[in-house]
Write an enzyme that holds these catalytic residues in place. Structure first.
Site, short mmCIF file in Angstrom:
data_model
loop_
_atom_site.label_atom_id
_atom_site.label_comp_id
_atom_site.label_asym_id
_atom_site.label_seq_id
_atom_site.Cartn_x
_atom_site.Cartn_y
_atom_site.Cartn_z
N LYS A 107 41.07 -1.56 30.76
CA LYS A 107 39.69 -1.05 30.84
C LYS A 107 39.64 0.46 30.65
CE LYS A 107 39.45 -5.13 32.77
NZ LYS A 107 38.62 -6.29 32.72
N TRP A 144 38.92 -11.71 41.99
CA TRP A 144 39.12 -12.07 40.58
C TRP A 144 39.80 -13.44 40.54
CZ3 TRP A 144 43.94 -10.96 37.40
CH2 TRP A 144 43.72 -11.22 36.04
N ASP A 175 45.81 -4.01 43.49
CA ASP A 175 45.49 -4.32 42.10
C ASP A 175 44.59 -3.20 41.61
OD1 ASP A 175 44.62 -5.24 39.68
OD2 ASP A 175 43.98 -7.20 40.37
N1 KET Z 1 42.80 -7.37 38.11
C1 KET Z 1 41.46 -7.45 38.16
C2 KET Z 1 40.78 -7.20 39.45
C3 KET Z 1 40.75 -7.77 37.00
O1 KET Z 1 39.44 -7.82 37.08
C4 KET Z 1 41.43 -8.02 35.79
C5 KET Z 1 40.69 -8.42 34.59
C6 KET Z 1 42.83 -7.89 35.81
C7 KET Z 1 43.48 -7.58 36.97
C8 KET Z 1 43.70 -8.13 34.61
O2 KET Z 1 43.41 -7.47 33.48
P1 KET Z 1 44.52 -7.27 32.34
O3 KET Z 1 43.77 -7.45 31.09
O4 KET Z 1 45.60 -8.30 32.53
O5 KET Z 1 45.03 -5.90 32.56
N2 KET Z 1 39.49 -8.82 34.61
C9 KET Z 1 38.60 -9.15 33.52
C10 KET Z 1 39.21 -9.86 32.37
C11 KET Z 1 39.88 -11.16 32.71
O6 KET Z 1 39.37 -11.98 33.48
O7 KET Z 1 40.98 -11.35 32.14
C12 KET Z 1 37.36 -9.87 34.09
O8 KET Z 1 37.29 -10.14 35.29
O9 KET Z 1 36.43 -10.15 33.29
#
Ligand code: KET
Length: 440
Positions: free
Chosen positions: A286, A169, A250
């Site tokens: 999610k 990511w 993560d």
């Molecule tokens: N870790 C991973 C692996 C991840 O894909 C995301 C979000 C997050 C943490 C953080 O999410 P949060 O909303 O802070 O709980 N991924 C998606 C959204 C983004 O990039 O913010 C994505 O990859 O589309």
């Protein structure tokens, strides 16, 4: 990309983030009072975020057929964002409860939420929880949990190097660099087999300095959709423990990979089960659809209860000057659902339905490409796990699909399967077919 070129790129990025690279000729503006000239005249326009910027471009496109497969956010068959029924119910309960107040939460967040979050990832009967070896603090979703964990490590841990998978990511590099850690990569994905490069992974972690931190995706690896099998996890665990590396999980997709909350936590539980220490960042963005509520947790599993409580006291010193204390609403929704048997059960059903819809989209896209006779092997679409398919399409092909078909996705060829519906599959399949057959 091999590991050393990935590391060079990381070190350029880290100098960028530290502000030591400036544009040619830029300097501090002479005087704030000079007529018409802003003191910020030398600020250089930053590029859009590689993931969230896709949505910005999508929003500007007037085409009625446009499709946003960039950000990992769940959509219904109608293409609409989904608020889970169980979340609506929990919110109603909260609103009806007149005894609820809006005072500040403690620095570490809502106590119930923290306890229940640790239970969710470690298991209800976890000996680590029973032994008070775990400290959990409520943070601003997955991102905030990773950042607080990173800052704590930069301050209190002897080894400041963190190894992240290649690819990973995109935000990981920035989060940990700005937290004060040195980011290096380990091999993870093999583009030839479209599977895990276990040998490369074991070699790279095997030559990491003793004590180094290792970022692991608990399940549904983003962006590749490739997870180690349980057997491979066991090999990774043995290597990590034998070299005294420090695992940092993560967990952003618990329940989204298999549809089962327990199954998607197996990797984490395997590491906690051996009695060693580890970090876990959890997100409810999610799996409860609480994206904008920014609700997550950082758990640190320690060797003994005394260390755990001292660690928690230091986490408070990280959090207090950063944002003081976390917001109350999202964590209250999560706690209401996790503590009530019926609501919890309802959540697992809705979660499973989301995971199943994504799996159905995988099958439909695979069938649509097969029906078109699109050149290449597309079986990875049905094999990969979680929200994303790492298509193997190159940047040129992605640009072509955006320009000609108004399909928006990240330039590495990742598509969010959660943004797809039965209605839009044919359009995507047409676009992929055209990209593969006309753009090299
Ligand atoms: N870790 C991973 C692996 C991840 O894909 C995301 C979000 C997050 C943490 C953080 O999410 P949060 O909303 O802070 O709980 N991924 C998606 C959204 C983004 O990039 O913010 C994505 O990859 O589309």
């Amino acid at each position: 990309m091999n590991s050393s070129s990935a590391d060079r790129r990381l070190s350029t990025l880290s100098r960028h983030l530290a502000g030591t690279i400036r544009n040619e000729g830029s300097g501090i503006s002479s005087s704030p009072t000079s007529a018409g000239n802003s003191v910020f005249a030398n600020v250089v326009r930053a590029p859009e975020d590689p993931i969230l910027g896709v949505t910005v471009a999508y929003n500007k496109d007037p085409s009625p057929v446009k499709l946003n497969l960039g950000v990992g956010a769940y959509r219904t068959e109608e293409g609409k964002p989904l608020v889970l029924n169980v979340v609506r119910k929990a919110e109603q309960l909260l609103v009806n409860d007149r005894s609820r107040i809006k005072e500040y939460l403690p620095i570490v967040g809502l106590a119930d939420f923290n306890k229940l979050s640790a239970k969710l990832i470690l298991g209800a009967d976890s000996p680590a929880i029973r032994g008070n070896l775990v400290t959990t603090v409520q943070c601003l979703s997955g991102t905030g949990s990773l950042r607080v964990g990173g800052e704590f490590l930069a301050k209190h841990y002897h080894q400041r190097t963190i190894y992240i998978p290649n690819p990973t990511w995109g935000n990981h590099t920035k989060i940990f660099t700005l937290a004060g850690l040195t980011v290096k990569t380990y091999r993870y994905y093999d583009p030839v087999t479209r599977g895990l490069n276990l040998q490369g992974l074991l070699e790279d972690l095997g030559s990491a300095p003793s004590g180094a931190i290792v970022l692991l995706h608990a399940c549904a690896h983003n962006p590749t959709g490739v997870d180690p099998t349980l057997n491979q996890w066991e090999q990774i665990r043995q290597l990590i423990r034998s070299k005294n590396l420090l695992p940092f999980f993560d967990s952003a997709y618990q329940g989204f990979a298999s549809g089962s909350l327990d199954k998607d936590a197996e990797s984490v539980r395997m590491f906690v089960g051996d009695g060693g220490e580890c970090f876990i960042a959890q997100s409810y963005a999610k799996n409860m659809g609480l994206y904008g509520e920014r609700v997550g947790a950082l758990s640190i599993v320690c060797r003994n209860a005394d260390v755990a409580s001292r660690v928690e006291s230091q986490l408070k010193l990280v959090i207090r000057p950063m944002y003081s204390s976390p917001p109350i609403h999202g964590a209250s929704i999560v706690a209401a659902i996790l503590k009530d048997r019926n609501l919890y059960h309802e959540w697992t059903l809705e979660l499973k339905a989301m995971a199943d819809r994504i799996i159905t989209m995988r099958k439909k896209l695979f069938d649509a490409l097969s029906a078109r006779g699109t050149p290449g092997d597309w079986s990875h679409i049905v094999k990969q796990i979680g929200m994303f398919t790492f298509t193997g399409l190159n940047t040129k092909q992605v640009n072509f699909m955006t320009q000609q078909y108004h399909i928006y996705m990240t330039s590495d060829g990742r598509i969010s399967m959660a943004g797809l519906s039965s209605r839009t599959v044919p359009h995507l399949a047409d676009a992929i077919h055209a990209a593969v057959t006309t753009v090299g």
